[in-house]
Structures are given as structure tokens and as C-alpha cells.
Motif scaffolding. Structure first.
Motif, PDB file in Angstrom:
ATOM      1  N   GLY A 124     -53.552-106.919 -67.774  1.00 50.90           N
ATOM      2  CA  GLY A 124     -52.849-105.959 -68.632  1.00 50.90           C
ATOM      3  C   GLY A 124     -51.472-105.617 -68.100  1.00 50.90           C
ATOM      4  O   GLY A 124     -50.504-105.499 -68.870  1.00 50.90           O
ATOM      5  N   GLY A 125     -51.359-105.450 -66.785  1.00 49.09           N
ATOM      6  CA  GLY A 125     -50.046-105.182 -66.190  1.00 49.09           C
ATOM      7  C   GLY A 125     -49.087-106.329 -66.359  1.00 49.09           C
ATOM      8  O   GLY A 125     -47.884-106.134 -66.579  1.00 49.09           O
ATOM      9  N   THR A 126     -49.590-107.538 -66.274  1.00 48.63           N
ATOM     10  CA  THR A 126     -48.761-108.715 -66.478  1.00 48.63           C
ATOM     11  C   THR A 126     -48.261-108.792 -67.914  1.00 48.63           C
ATOM     12  O   THR A 126     -47.105-109.128 -68.161  1.00 48.63           O
ATOM     13  CB  THR A 126     -49.551-109.990 -66.125  1.00 48.63           C
ATOM     14  OG1 THR A 126     -50.026-109.878 -64.787  1.00 48.63           O
ATOM     15  CG2 THR A 126     -48.697-111.225 -66.258  1.00 48.63           C
ATOM     16  N   VAL A 127     -49.115-108.475 -68.851  1.00 47.98           N
ATOM     17  CA  VAL A 127     -48.708-108.473 -70.266  1.00 47.98           C
ATOM     18  C   VAL A 127     -47.634-107.418 -70.499  1.00 47.98           C
ATOM     19  O   VAL A 127     -46.647-107.661 -71.200  1.00 47.98           O
ATOM     20  CB  VAL A 127     -49.934-108.238 -71.183  1.00 47.98           C
ATOM     21  CG1 VAL A 127     -49.509-107.942 -72.604  1.00 47.98           C
ATOM     22  CG2 VAL A 127     -50.855-109.432 -71.142  1.00 47.98           C
ATOM     23  N   LEU A 128     -47.805-106.236 -69.894  1.00 50.73           N
ATOM     24  CA  LEU A 128     -46.815-105.173 -70.088  1.00 50.73           C
ATOM     25  C   LEU A 128     -45.480-105.496 -69.425  1.00 50.73           C
ATOM     26  O   LEU A 128     -44.434-105.083 -69.916  1.00 50.73           O
ATOM     27  CB  LEU A 128     -47.352-103.848 -69.537  1.00 50.73           C
ATOM     28  CG  LEU A 128     -48.471-103.201 -70.335  1.00 50.73           C
ATOM     29  CD1 LEU A 128     -48.929-101.934 -69.636  1.00 50.73           C
ATOM     30  CD2 LEU A 128     -48.013-102.888 -71.745  1.00 50.73           C
ATOM     31  N   ALA A 129     -45.507-106.206 -68.306  1.00 49.85           N
ATOM     32  CA  ALA A 129     -44.284-106.500 -67.567  1.00 49.85           C
ATOM     33  C   ALA A 129     -43.660-107.835 -67.966  1.00 49.85           C
ATOM     34  O   ALA A 129     -42.754-108.309 -67.277  1.00 49.85           O
ATOM     35  CB  ALA A 129     -44.588-106.506 -66.075  1.00 49.85           C
ATOM     36  N   ALA A 130     -44.114-108.436 -69.031  1.00 49.28           N
ATOM     37  CA  ALA A 130     -43.582-109.731 -69.465  1.00 49.28           C
ATOM     38  C   ALA A 130     -42.091-109.608 -69.771  1.00 49.28           C
ATOM     39  O   ALA A 130     -41.656-108.637 -70.394  1.00 49.28           O
ATOM     40  CB  ALA A 130     -44.331-110.224 -70.693  1.00 49.28           C
TER      41      ALA A 130
END
Length: 74
Positions: free
Chosen positions: A29-35
Motif C-alpha cells: 500500500g505504501g508503494t502504491v501511494l508513493a508511486a
């Protein structure tokens, strides 16, 4: 039992697996938000929910302890 002792106590195997799933969910989820690219609003909101759900799952799983004294009584 205070919170520090509880966090350091041994975990049952099931909750170790749940903790690892929660950490992975929060990481994804953090990776998706920080894309670095602009994602649709639906994908961003799902990423936020994944971070929250993964954080709660891993925190609750980490604070669950194995109580051998309780098993000996019954």
C-alpha cells in the motif's frame, strides 16, 4: 503484563504469519501511494486502505502472546 513485555513475548505461529502478511500489505500500500506517476483516485484510495489494514493487522498480531500458564490450568 505491560506493553513492552507483551511486544517482546513469544508469538504463536499463526500470529507470526498474520504479522508478516500485515507488514507485506502495508508495504504494498505504501508503494502504491508513493508511486512517482499519477494513479487513478480509486487505486490511491485502495493503497491508503491497504496501509491502514496492514498496520492494524501487524500491530494486533505482534501484541498477541502465547500464554503457557493458561494452557496448563485447563
Amino acid at each position: 503484563m505491560n506493553i513492552v513485555k507483551r511486544a517482546k513475548a513469544p508469538l504463536p505461529k499463526f500470529f507470526k504469519v498474520l504479522r508478516n502478511i500485515g507488514i507485506a500489505l502495508a508495504t504494498i500500500g505504501g508503494t502504491v501511494l508513493a508511486a512517482p506517476i499519477a494513479l487513478p483516485l480509486m487505486v490511491s484510495s485502495i493503497g491508503g486502505y491497504m496501509v491502514v489494514a496492514g498496520g492494524v493487522l501487524s500491530a494486533v498480531s505482534q501484541l498477541t502472546t502465547q500464554n503457557d500458564d493458561y494452557d496448563a490450568v485447563q
